[in-house]
Design a protein around this motif. Structure first.
Motif, PDB file in Angstrom:
ATOM      1  N   ILE A 464     -12.769  -0.691   2.705  1.00  0.00           N
ATOM      2  CA  ILE A 464     -13.702   0.471   3.584  1.00  0.00           C
ATOM      3  C   ILE A 464     -14.803   0.845   2.658  1.00  0.00           C
ATOM      4  O   ILE A 464     -16.082   1.287   3.705  1.00  0.00           O
ATOM      5  CB  ILE A 464     -12.182   1.564   3.258  1.00  0.00           C
ATOM      6  N   CYS A 465     -14.843   0.314   1.149  1.00  0.00           N
ATOM      7  CA  CYS A 465     -15.838   0.697   0.560  1.00  0.00           C
ATOM      8  C   CYS A 465     -17.013  -0.018   0.876  1.00  0.00           C
ATOM      9  O   CYS A 465     -18.154  -0.024   1.012  1.00  0.00           O
ATOM     10  CB  CYS A 465     -15.870   0.008  -1.225  1.00  0.00           C
ATOM     11  N   GLY A 466     -16.717  -1.332   1.784  1.00  0.00           N
ATOM     12  CA  GLY A 466     -17.752  -2.494   2.480  1.00  0.00           C
ATOM     13  C   GLY A 466     -17.745  -2.315   3.571  1.00  0.00           C
ATOM     14  O   GLY A 466     -18.136  -3.067   4.401  1.00  0.00           O
ATOM     15  N   GLY A 467     -17.491  -1.024   4.201  1.00  0.00           N
ATOM     16  CA  GLY A 467     -17.690   0.112   5.676  1.00  0.00           C
ATOM     17  C   GLY A 467     -16.874  -1.280   6.651  1.00  0.00           C
ATOM     18  O   GLY A 467     -17.354  -0.842   7.674  1.00  0.00           O
ATOM     19  N   ARG A 468     -15.724  -2.021   6.407  1.00  0.00           N
ATOM     20  CA  ARG A 468     -15.256  -2.439   7.433  1.00  0.00           C
ATOM     21  C   ARG A 468     -13.606  -1.959   7.840  1.00  0.00           C
ATOM     22  O   ARG A 468     -13.120  -2.924   8.252  1.00  0.00           O
ATOM     23  CB  ARG A 468     -14.973  -4.103   6.537  1.00  0.00           C
ATOM     24  N   GLY A 469     -13.872  -1.079   7.003  1.00  0.00           N
ATOM     25  CA  GLY A 469     -12.122  -0.170   7.500  1.00  0.00           C
ATOM     26  C   GLY A 469     -11.783   0.669   8.490  1.00  0.00           C
ATOM     27  O   GLY A 469     -13.055   0.863   9.021  1.00  0.00           O
ATOM     28  N   THR A 470     -10.692   0.459   8.699  1.00  0.00           N
ATOM     29  CA  THR A 470     -10.047   1.312   9.985  1.00  0.00           C
ATOM     30  C   THR A 470      -9.215   2.181   9.702  1.00  0.00           C
ATOM     31  O   THR A 470      -9.174   2.685   8.713  1.00  0.00           O
ATOM     32  CB  THR A 470      -9.399   0.282  10.832  1.00  0.00           C
ATOM     33  N   MET A 471      -8.916   3.545  11.119  1.00  0.00           N
ATOM     34  CA  MET A 471      -8.530   4.810  10.596  1.00  0.00           C
ATOM     35  C   MET A 471      -6.645   3.477   9.593  1.00  0.00           C
ATOM     36  O   MET A 471      -5.548   4.665   9.855  1.00  0.00           O
ATOM     37  CB  MET A 471      -8.302   4.785  11.563  1.00  0.00           C
ATOM     38  N   GLU A 472      -5.858   2.486  10.620  1.00  0.00           N
ATOM     39  CA  GLU A 472      -4.672   2.302  10.461  1.00  0.00           C
ATOM     40  C   GLU A 472      -4.924   1.708   8.862  1.00  0.00           C
ATOM     41  O   GLU A 472      -3.946   1.946   8.507  1.00  0.00           O
ATOM     42  CB  GLU A 472      -4.888   1.570  11.161  1.00  0.00           C
ATOM     43  N   ASP A 473      -5.972   1.488   8.738  1.00  0.00           N
ATOM     44  CA  ASP A 473      -5.881   1.284   6.645  1.00  0.00           C
ATOM     45  C   ASP A 473      -5.796   2.034   6.351  1.00  0.00           C
ATOM     46  O   ASP A 473      -4.828   1.952   5.411  1.00  0.00           O
ATOM     47  CB  ASP A 473      -7.088   0.900   6.993  1.00  0.00           C
ATOM     48  N   LEU A 474      -6.118   3.610   6.667  1.00  0.00           N
ATOM     49  CA  LEU A 474      -5.536   5.187   5.919  1.00  0.00           C
ATOM     50  C   LEU A 474      -4.423   5.041   5.780  1.00  0.00           C
ATOM     51  O   LEU A 474      -3.512   5.451   5.308  1.00  0.00           O
ATOM     52  CB  LEU A 474      -6.108   6.002   6.583  1.00  0.00           C
ATOM     53  N   GLU A 475      -3.733   5.010   7.008  1.00  0.00           N
ATOM     54  CA  GLU A 475      -2.652   4.957   7.901  1.00  0.00           C
ATOM     55  C   GLU A 475      -1.223   3.751   6.505  1.00  0.00           C
ATOM     56  O   GLU A 475      -0.392   4.702   6.110  1.00  0.00           O
ATOM     57  CB  GLU A 475      -1.745   4.609   9.007  1.00  0.00           C
ATOM     58  N   ILE A 476      -1.430   3.081   6.328  1.00  0.00           N
ATOM     59  CA  ILE A 476      -1.592   1.795   5.574  1.00  0.00           C
ATOM     60  C   ILE A 476      -1.337   1.887   3.597  1.00  0.00           C
ATOM     61  O   ILE A 476      -0.044   2.324   3.208  1.00  0.00           O
ATOM     62  CB  ILE A 476      -1.482   0.659   5.523  1.00  0.00           C
ATOM     63  N   LEU A 477      -2.375   2.877   3.685  1.00  0.00           N
ATOM     64  CA  LEU A 477      -2.336   2.956   2.527  1.00  0.00           C
ATOM     65  C   LEU A 477      -1.308   3.976   2.769  1.00  0.00           C
ATOM     66  O   LEU A 477      -0.790   4.267   1.066  1.00  0.00           O
ATOM     67  CB  LEU A 477      -4.051   4.167   2.026  1.00  0.00           C
ATOM     68  N   GLU A 478      -1.655   5.491   2.921  1.00  0.00           N
ATOM     69  CA  GLU A 478      -0.193   6.785   2.795  1.00  0.00           C
ATOM     70  C   GLU A 478       1.109   6.069   2.843  1.00  0.00           C
ATOM     71  O   GLU A 478       2.283   6.166   2.441  1.00  0.00           O
ATOM     72  CB  GLU A 478      -0.184   7.263   4.067  1.00  0.00           C
ATOM     73  N   ASP A 479       1.158   4.591   3.856  1.00  0.00           N
ATOM     74  CA  ASP A 479       3.039   4.151   4.076  1.00  0.00           C
ATOM     75  C   ASP A 479       2.712   3.289   3.064  1.00  0.00           C
ATOM     76  O   ASP A 479       4.214   3.588   2.425  1.00  0.00           O
ATOM     77  CB  ASP A 479       2.445   3.354   5.216  1.00  0.00           C
ATOM     78  N   LEU A 480       2.590   2.401   1.878  1.00  0.00           N
ATOM     79  CA  LEU A 480       2.356   1.809   0.826  1.00  0.00           C
ATOM     80  C   LEU A 480       2.757   2.417  -0.588  1.00  0.00           C
ATOM     81  O   LEU A 480       3.267   1.695  -0.889  1.00  0.00           O
ATOM     82  CB  LEU A 480       1.004   1.059   0.495  1.00  0.00           C
ATOM     83  N   ALA A 481       1.907   4.116  -0.729  1.00  0.00           N
ATOM     84  CA  ALA A 481       1.725   4.782  -2.075  1.00  0.00           C
ATOM     85  C   ALA A 481       3.578   4.528  -1.909  1.00  0.00           C
ATOM     86  O   ALA A 481       4.185   4.589  -3.696  1.00  0.00           O
ATOM     87  CB  ALA A 481       0.915   5.790  -1.533  1.00  0.00           C
ATOM     88  N   PRO A 482       3.767   5.932  -0.984  1.00  0.00           N
ATOM     89  CA  PRO A 482       5.367   5.678  -1.913  1.00  0.00           C
ATOM     90  C   PRO A 482       6.604   4.455  -1.831  1.00  0.00           C
ATOM     91  O   PRO A 482       7.122   5.069  -3.243  1.00  0.00           O
ATOM     92  CB  PRO A 482       6.116   6.914  -0.234  1.00  0.00           C
ATOM     93  N   GLN A 483       5.838   3.908  -1.126  1.00  0.00           N
ATOM     94  CA  GLN A 483       7.260   3.052  -1.730  1.00  0.00           C
ATOM     95  C   GLN A 483       6.657   1.852  -3.316  1.00  0.00           C
ATOM     96  O   GLN A 483       7.373   1.559  -3.563  1.00  0.00           O
ATOM     97  CB  GLN A 483       6.928   1.175  -0.563  1.00  0.00           C
ATOM     98  N   ILE A 484       5.131   1.952  -2.746  1.00  0.00           N
ATOM     99  CA  ILE A 484       5.056   1.050  -4.910  1.00  0.00           C
ATOM    100  C   ILE A 484       5.647   2.564  -5.548  1.00  0.00           C
ATOM    101  O   ILE A 484       5.819   1.702  -6.533  1.00  0.00           O
ATOM    102  CB  ILE A 484       3.371   1.368  -4.934  1.00  0.00           C
ATOM    103  N   LYS A 485       5.227   3.434  -5.404  1.00  0.00           N
ATOM    104  CA  LYS A 485       6.275   4.646  -6.593  1.00  0.00           C
ATOM    105  C   LYS A 485       7.536   4.266  -6.825  1.00  0.00           C
ATOM    106  O   LYS A 485       7.678   4.461  -7.847  1.00  0.00           O
ATOM    107  CB  LYS A 485       5.667   5.707  -6.541  1.00  0.00           C
ATOM    108  N   ASP A 486       8.269   4.377  -5.491  1.00  0.00           N
ATOM    109  CA  ASP A 486       9.564   4.341  -5.239  1.00  0.00           C
ATOM    110  C   ASP A 486      10.000   2.282  -5.904  1.00  0.00           C
ATOM    111  O   ASP A 486      11.078   2.685  -6.697  1.00  0.00           O
ATOM    112  CB  ASP A 486      10.280   4.685  -4.069  1.00  0.00           C
ATOM    113  N   ALA A 487       9.420   1.234  -5.803  1.00  0.00           N
ATOM    114  CA  ALA A 487      10.075   0.549  -5.784  1.00  0.00           C
ATOM    115  C   ALA A 487       9.869   0.131  -7.720  1.00  0.00           C
ATOM    116  O   ALA A 487       9.972  -1.049  -7.278  1.00  0.00           O
ATOM    117  CB  ALA A 487      10.467  -0.237  -4.513  1.00  0.00           C
ATOM    118  N   SER A 488       8.856   0.397  -8.061  1.00  0.00           N
ATOM    119  CA  SER A 488       8.448  -0.035  -9.625  1.00  0.00           C
ATOM    120  C   SER A 488       9.152   0.295 -10.804  1.00  0.00           C
ATOM    121  O   SER A 488      10.018   1.241 -10.644  1.00  0.00           O
ATOM    122  CB  SER A 488       7.203   0.403  -9.952  1.00  0.00           C
ATOM    123  N   LEU A 489       9.585  -0.508 -11.671  1.00  0.00           N
ATOM    124  CA  LEU A 489      10.427  -0.353 -13.333  1.00  0.00           C
ATOM    125  C   LEU A 489       9.864   0.440 -14.205  1.00  0.00           C
ATOM    126  O   LEU A 489      10.512   1.464 -14.601  1.00  0.00           O
ATOM    127  CB  LEU A 489      10.359  -1.274 -13.429  1.00  0.00           C
TER     128      LEU A 489
END
Ligand code: FMN
Ligand code: SF4
Ligand code: SF4
Length: 604
Positions: A464-489
């Motif tokens: 995204i900072c490199g100007g190559r991001g897509t709207m799908e990338d924002l969705e992936i960020l929001e999808d991944l975040a809670p999974q990292i939070k929940d699955a981390s020790l």
């Protein structure tokens, strides 16, 4: 005459030792005192001169050039040097002093007031009185624990767990010996509260360890201090030696059956080693990796024995609480967050440094009344609280009070006290990427979601900072975040997505600008900005050309109309803007759409 010099790491870096030497030569009969950080880091080097008549004068930003005026004044040969003057016994309330005047100092009560290597100076300011009262007064450990319970002190290491409750678990846990560990790892970028305490007032931290050890029944202690804090390691080591010689450490302290001694363990700068189970593994000589809890360290900690780990600031509060009473402490603050909190105020703020305020003060007051507002006169747009585990609070929420629950409600956390202020020339996507990069590198790698998930998030943010991001990338960020939070020790992975989530929540338009318009509103992301010479401001002095690493600036001496930057060669490093009058170099982010409709940039 007494001359006091602030020689904490910040003061030394700013040149305090040179100033001390120069003053020593000018006033050979003066009594020279070295103290640690006086708290006004933005005014370093700081000196205080106390005349033989007892009047004292505090000066900031002292250097070779302005020192002669200060010397003249104290020789009675000149006027008060207004530019450097901060405060005197005659004039205690000045504009510069409002930084300190608006604070309430409990944990930092001695920092900057005493020579940290002198136990006698520490005792003269009240150190060891609390532990003496406890031991000589025959106050039992349960009563000490009760006093801390009344104070409602919450741990200052980040999670804000009630200190007395945690102690209670270790006190009643079977096992011998019990351990008390001081957590001085402080790995959060932007944080220096614990360093300042260890450097500036080691005896209060040590006395806090004694009080905690007595309350839980510990006989052995470790101070885990990061090796990158050499002054803190040295001063704390000296404090241990002096306290031992004075009979405050060792066997049968002050003739009682309480025995306690401390060793220092230097940490090697791994952020995860601040996590308590990783920290214990590191002391045991193993690789510093967190383990599953329970069992909690309070029940089964160091070498399998009951162990309490307390943060440096938590410990520094204890002697004050025991001396003044838990009730007095609990009278300060909000309903659930009592006492004060120390912050390391930094970033785009006029007055950075060590700040201790009562809980309940608004963020707005900390930034504007104490911090003096924006350093650049550009509008402040956010504050990052809690380091990589925290988040960005937008200026529209600056009426939020300093209180664990109120700050958590914004999506940030109080954390250990890093407070980084950002103005309109910051890019919130870049900030999120910076913290993600930090946590990704610092992940111990034990959990897949923390190890790989943070890497994926970082890659997306870089895209995204490199100007190559897509709207799908924002969705992936929001999808991944809670999974990292929940699955981390451990807390590292559980909080790593916070900077991304808060910036997405409060600064979504900046993400959209990067993705849809290929524009960086803060003018930070190198792939999306251009540097051009503003010929109206340029004087043709050639300084930019001399410093440009890409050798892409051309022009003739004193002919501004001839100055250009070759856009194809420019790497957007920003050096030209840094070395020249900032108005003479323009940074723009016009975006793809806008750029396509613009005439081609001139390049020479
Ligand atoms: C990744 C990570 C890093 C941490 N770093 C620190 C630290 O540098 N200092 C600290 O006191 N607590 C740190 N903590 C919190 C500690 O694990 C622990 O909760 C704290 O030292 C307890 O002390 P307190 O009850 O006095 O707050 C960290 C936690 C995590 C998850
Ligand atoms: S969450 Fe991350 S840092 Fe914590 S144990 Fe798992 S991999 Fe290690
Ligand atoms: S931004 Fe860096 S590379 Fe570009 S012109 Fe300025 S100094 Fe040169």
């Amino acid at each position: 005459m007494t001359i006091t010099i602030g020689e904490g790491t910040c003061g030394i870096a700013a040149g305090a030792r040179d100033v001390a030497n120069m003053l020593g030569q000018r006033f050979p009969d003066a009594h020279m005192r070295s103290v640690s950080c006086m708290g006004m880091c933005h005014q370093e080097p700081l000196i205080e001169i106390t005349n033989p008549d007892g009047k004292s004068f505090l000066y900031g930003k002292v250097n070779k050039k302005n020192l002669p005026k200060i010397v003249h004044f104290h020789r009675g040969e000149g006027e008060l040097p207004v530019g450097n003057f901060i405060r005197s016994t005659d004039q205690p309330e000045t504009e510069k002093w409002s930084y300190m005047g608006n604070q309430t100092r409990i944990a930092l009560r001695n920092v900057g007031h005493l020579n940290p290597t002198s136990i006698s100076e520490a005792r003269a300011r009240g150190s060891y009185q609390a532990i003496e009262n406890i031991l000589q007064g025959g106050i039992c450990p349960e009563a000490v624990l009760e006093e801390v319970k009344i104070s409602k002190l919450r741990g200052r290491g980040g999670a804000g767990f009630l200190t007395a409750t945690k102690w209670g678990f270790a006190r009643s846990a079977p096992g011998y010996p019990k351990y008390l560990v001081c957590n001085g790892d402080e790995g959060d970028p932007g944080a220096f509260m614990d360093r300042s305490l260890l450097e500036g007032d080691p005896h209060s931290v040590l006395e806090g360890m004694l009080i905690a050890a007595y309350a839980i029944g510990a006989s052995k202690g470790y101070a885990y201090i990061r090796a990158e804090y050499p002054l803190a390691v040295r001063y704390f080591g000296k404090a241990i030696e002096d306290a031992r010689a004075a009979g405050y450490l060792g066997e049968f302290i002050m003739g009682t059956d309480f025995s306690f001694d401390i060793k220092i363990k230097e940490g090697a700068g791994a952020f995860v080693c601040g996590e308590e189970t990783a920290l214990l593994a590191s002391i045991e000589g193993q690789r510093g990796m967190p383990r599953i809890r329970p069992p909690f360290p309070a029940i089964q900690g160091l070498f399998g024995k009951p162990t309490i780990i307390n943060n440096v600031e938590t410990l520094a509060n204890l002697p004050w609480i025991l001396k003044n009473g838990g009730k007095v402490y609990a009278a300060i603050g909000t309903e659930k967050s009592k006492g004060t909190k120390v912050f390391a105020l930094a970033g785009a703020v006029m007055h950075g440094g060590l700040v201790e305020v009562p809980m309940g003060m608004t963020i707005e007051r900390v930034i504007n009344e104490i911090g003096g507002g924006s350093a650049s006169s550009r509008p402040i747009k956010a504050v990052q609280l809690g380091g990589p585990s925290g988040g960005c609070i937008p200026s529209s929420l600056f009426n939020t009070i300093i209180d664990y629950e109120a700050i958590n409600a914004t999506g940030a956390i109080m954390g250990s006290g890093g407070m980084v202020v950002m103005d309109s020339q910051s890019c919130m996507v870049d900030i999120a990427r910076y913290f993600l990069d930090f946590t990704q590198v610092e992940s111990c790698g034990k959990c897949t979601f923390c190890r790989i998930g943070t890497l994926r998030m970082k890659e997306i943010l870089s895209k995204i900072c490199g100007g190559r991001g897509t709207m799908e990338d924002l969705e992936i960020l929001e999808d991944l975040a809670p999974q990292i939070k929940d699955a981390s020790l451990c807390g590292l992975g559980q909080t790593a997505p916070n900077p991304v989530l808060t910036t997405l929540k409060y600064f979504r338009e900046e993400y959209l600008a990067h993705v849809l318009d290929h524009r960086c509103p803060g003018g930070v992301c190198k792939a999306l900005i251009t540097h051009t010479i503003n010929q109206k401001e340029c004087t043709g002095c050639t300084i930019c050309k001399r410093y440009c690493p890409a050798e892409c600036i051309t022009g003739e001496l004193k002919k501004p109309e001839t100055w250009f930057i070759n856009q194809e060669l420019c790497i957007n490093c920003g050096m030209c803007k840094e070395v020249c009058n900032p108005e003479a170099v323009m940074v723009e982010s016009l975006g793809l759409k806008a750029a396509h409709s613009q005439p081609a940039r001139a390049s020479a």
